[in-house]
Design an enzyme around this catalytic site. Structure first.
Site, mmCIF file in Angstrom:
data_model
loop_
_atom_site.group_PDB
_atom_site.id
_atom_site.type_symbol
_atom_site.label_atom_id
_atom_site.label_comp_id
_atom_site.label_asym_id
_atom_site.label_seq_id
_atom_site.Cartn_x
_atom_site.Cartn_y
_atom_site.Cartn_z
ATOM 1 N N ASP A 188 -4.906 -5.865 -5.467
ATOM 2 C CA ASP A 188 -3.778 -6.795 -5.341
ATOM 3 C C ASP A 188 -4.281 -8.225 -5.141
ATOM 4 O O ASP A 188 -5.364 -8.442 -4.614
ATOM 5 C CB ASP A 188 -2.851 -6.406 -4.180
ATOM 6 C CG ASP A 188 -1.430 -6.886 -4.434
ATOM 7 O OD1 ASP A 188 -0.572 -6.061 -4.816
ATOM 8 O OD2 ASP A 188 -1.160 -8.113 -4.305
ATOM 9 N N ASP A 229 -7.174 -10.557 -9.119
ATOM 10 C CA ASP A 229 -6.213 -10.501 -10.224
ATOM 11 C C ASP A 229 -6.715 -9.466 -11.246
ATOM 12 O O ASP A 229 -7.765 -9.684 -11.878
ATOM 13 C CB ASP A 229 -6.145 -11.899 -10.838
ATOM 14 C CG ASP A 229 -5.195 -11.983 -12.009
ATOM 15 O OD1 ASP A 229 -4.774 -10.930 -12.529
ATOM 16 O OD2 ASP A 229 -4.874 -13.111 -12.417
ATOM 17 N N GLY A 259 0.783 -1.239 0.000
ATOM 18 C CA GLY A 259 0.000 0.000 0.000
ATOM 19 C C GLY A 259 0.813 1.286 0.000
ATOM 20 O O GLY A 259 0.249 2.362 0.191
ATOM 21 N N ASP A 278 2.707 -0.802 -10.087
ATOM 22 C CA ASP A 278 4.032 -1.210 -9.631
ATOM 23 C C ASP A 278 4.049 -2.739 -9.530
ATOM 24 O O ASP A 278 4.828 -3.322 -8.798
ATOM 25 C CB ASP A 278 4.256 -0.570 -8.242
ATOM 26 C CG ASP A 278 5.689 -0.660 -7.755
ATOM 27 O OD1 ASP A 278 6.608 -0.712 -8.590
ATOM 28 O OD2 ASP A 278 5.895 -0.676 -6.530
ATOM 29 N N TRP A 310 2.292 2.940 -2.492
ATOM 30 C CA TRP A 310 1.893 3.881 -3.559
ATOM 31 C C TRP A 310 0.502 4.446 -3.268
ATOM 32 O O TRP A 310 0.238 5.627 -3.493
ATOM 33 C CB TRP A 310 1.883 3.171 -4.928
ATOM 34 C CG TRP A 310 3.226 3.077 -5.579
ATOM 35 C CD1 TRP A 310 4.431 2.966 -4.951
ATOM 36 C CD2 TRP A 310 3.497 3.082 -6.988
ATOM 37 N NE1 TRP A 310 5.437 2.895 -5.883
ATOM 38 C CE2 TRP A 310 4.901 2.960 -7.128
ATOM 39 C CE3 TRP A 310 2.710 3.164 -8.132
ATOM 40 C CZ2 TRP A 310 5.522 2.926 -8.389
ATOM 41 C CZ3 TRP A 310 3.331 3.133 -9.392
ATOM 42 C CH2 TRP A 310 4.720 3.017 -9.514
ATOM 43 N N LYS A 321 5.500 0.062 -13.895
ATOM 44 C CA LYS A 321 6.813 -0.605 -13.835
ATOM 45 C C LYS A 321 6.890 -1.640 -14.949
ATOM 46 O O LYS A 321 5.917 -2.350 -15.190
ATOM 47 C CB LYS A 321 6.948 -1.305 -12.484
ATOM 48 C CG LYS A 321 8.228 -2.116 -12.358
ATOM 49 C CD LYS A 321 8.554 -2.408 -10.928
ATOM 50 C CE LYS A 321 7.658 -3.474 -10.343
ATOM 51 N NZ LYS A 321 7.839 -3.586 -8.893
HETATM 52 C C1 LIG Z 1 6.238 -4.539 -5.712
HETATM 53 S S1 LIG Z 1 4.658 -4.928 -5.116
HETATM 54 C C2 LIG Z 1 3.837 -3.376 -5.120
HETATM 55 C C3 LIG Z 1 4.316 -2.450 -4.048
HETATM 56 C C4 LIG Z 1 3.420 -1.246 -3.902
HETATM 57 N N1 LIG Z 1 3.515 -0.343 -5.032
HETATM 58 C C5 LIG Z 1 3.732 -0.445 -2.659
HETATM 59 O O1 LIG Z 1 4.165 0.695 -2.795
HETATM 60 O O2 LIG Z 1 3.505 -0.933 -1.561
HETATM 61 C C6 LIG Z 1 3.947 -5.747 -6.487
HETATM 62 C C7 LIG Z 1 2.549 -6.296 -6.228
HETATM 63 O O3 LIG Z 1 1.950 -6.656 -7.466
HETATM 64 C C8 LIG Z 1 0.983 -7.635 -7.161
HETATM 65 N N2 LIG Z 1 0.501 -8.277 -8.387
HETATM 66 C C9 LIG Z 1 1.229 -8.904 -9.334
HETATM 67 N N3 LIG Z 1 0.425 -9.384 -10.304
HETATM 68 C C10 LIG Z 1 -0.845 -9.023 -9.973
HETATM 69 C C11 LIG Z 1 -2.117 -9.227 -10.581
HETATM 70 N N4 LIG Z 1 -2.233 -9.872 -11.751
HETATM 71 N N5 LIG Z 1 -3.218 -8.746 -9.964
HETATM 72 C C12 LIG Z 1 -3.113 -8.088 -8.775
HETATM 73 N N6 LIG Z 1 -1.923 -7.864 -8.150
HETATM 74 C C13 LIG Z 1 -0.809 -8.329 -8.742
HETATM 75 C C14 LIG Z 1 1.734 -8.558 -6.224
HETATM 76 O O4 LIG Z 1 0.832 -9.362 -5.475
HETATM 77 C C15 LIG Z 1 2.516 -7.560 -5.354
HETATM 78 O O5 LIG Z 1 1.867 -7.313 -4.141
#
Ligand SMILES: C[S@@+](CC[C@H](N)C(=O)[O-])C[C@H]1O[C@@H](n2cnc3c(N)ncnc32)[C@H](O)[C@@H]1O
Length: 211
Positions: free
Chosen positions: A75, A93, A55, A117, A57, A157
Site C-alpha cells: 500500500d 506504489d 489490512g 481492493d 483483506w 475491484k
Molecule cells: C479500499 S482501501 C483497501 C482496503 C483493504 N482491502 C482492507 O480490507 O483493509 C484501498 C487502498 O488502495 C491503496 N492504493 C491505491 N492505489 C495504490 C497504488 N498505486 N499502490 C499501492 N496502494 C494503492 C490506497 O492507499 C488504499 O489504502
C-alpha cells in the site's frame, strides 16, 4: 453529533461486525463473501494483496493460507504491522517497477492468488478519475500476468467506466472463467464491482498461441 458519513458508518452492520470480530476493516467481509462463493484462497497459498491498507483483506488471507502460506500486502499508506512471520508488508506504489520487483523477490517468483481492493485517489473530475481507475486496473492485470502461477486466481475491484467491457473481454482468454459480482457487503450506491478470474492460463497455454 458527527458528520452524516460518521453516523452512517456507525449504523453499518459490517462496520459493527468488524469491530466486534476484530477485523481491521468492514472490507474483510467482502473478501470473505467472495472467497466463499469462488473458493479463491486455500491453505498454503501465496497471496499478493495490492492496495492492502488498513489490512482487512490481508487478515482474511492470513487466516485462509495458515502458517504454510505467504501473504504480501502493498500500500501507498503506512498500516499497522502484522506480527505473523509469513506476512510481508511493502509501503509503495504497486504500479512502479521497483515495487513489482520487490513483490517478486518476496514471493520467490510466483503467486497462487492476486487480489486488489485498491481505489484510486479521486479528484472529482469524472474523466480524470476514470483514467486513474483504468490505470490501476491495468497495473493489477499486468502484475497478475507476471506472477500468477498456472491455474492461479485473480480478484480485483473495478469501477464501471467506458473501458469496463473491453477489460472484461481481454481477461476472458487469460482465465478459464471470468465472473463479475458485487458482494452483499459492498455498498449499493457504490459503483464498485469485483472481477474474479479463475484458473489463470499462462500465455503458452492459450489457444491463440497454439498452431
Ligand atoms: C479500499 S482501501 C483497501 C482496503 C483493504 N482491502 C482492507 O480490507 O483493509 C484501498 C487502498 O488502495 C491503496 N492504493 C491505491 N492505489 C495504490 C497504488 N498505486 N499502490 C499501492 N496502494 C494503492 C490506497 O492507499 C488504499 O489504502
Amino acid at each position: 453529533m458527527g458528520s452524516r458519513w460518521q453516523v452512517e458508518k456507525h449504523k453499518d452492520p459490517y462496520y459493527k461486525r468488524a469491530k466486534q470480530e476484530d477485523y481491521r476493516s468492514r472490507a474483510s467481509y467482502k473478501l470473505k463473501q467472495l472467497d466463499k462463493k469462488f473458493k479463491l484462497i486455500k491453505q498454503g497459498n501465496t497471496v499478493v494483496d495490492l492496495g492492502a491498507a488498513p489490512g482487512g483483506w490481508s487478515q482474511v488471507a492470513l487466516e485462509k493460507v495458515g502458517e504454510d502460506g505467504i501473504v504480501v500486502g502493498v500500500d501507498l499508506n503506512r498500516f499497522k504491522k502484522f506480527h505473523e512471520e509469513n506476512y510481508y508488508g511493502i509501503r509503495g506504489d504497486f504500479t512502479t517497477p521497483e515495487v513489482q520487483e520487490k513483490i517478486i523477490e518476496l514471493i520467490g517468483g510466483k503467486a497462487k492468488v492476486v487480489m486488489s481492493d485498491a481505489s484510486p485517489s479521486l479528484c472529482g473530475i469524472k474523466n480524470i478519475d476514470q483514467l486513474r481507475s483504468i490505470d490501476l486496473t491495468n497495473a493489477v492485470i499486468e502484475i497478475a500476468e507476471n506472477i500468477l502461477e498456472e491455474k492461479g486466481n485473480l480478484v480485483m475491484k473495478v469501477f464501471q467506466g467506458p473501458e469496463y467491457k473491453s477489460m472484461l473481454d481481454s481477461l476472458k482468454g487469460k482465465f478459464r472463467q471470468v465472473k463479475t459480482t458485487k458482494p452483499a457487503s459492498s455498498r449499493k450506491k457504490s459503483s464498485e464491482m469485483y472481477v474474479v478470474g479463475l484458473k489463470y492460463r499462462p500465455k503458452k497455454n492459450r489457444k491463440e498461441n497454439k498452431n
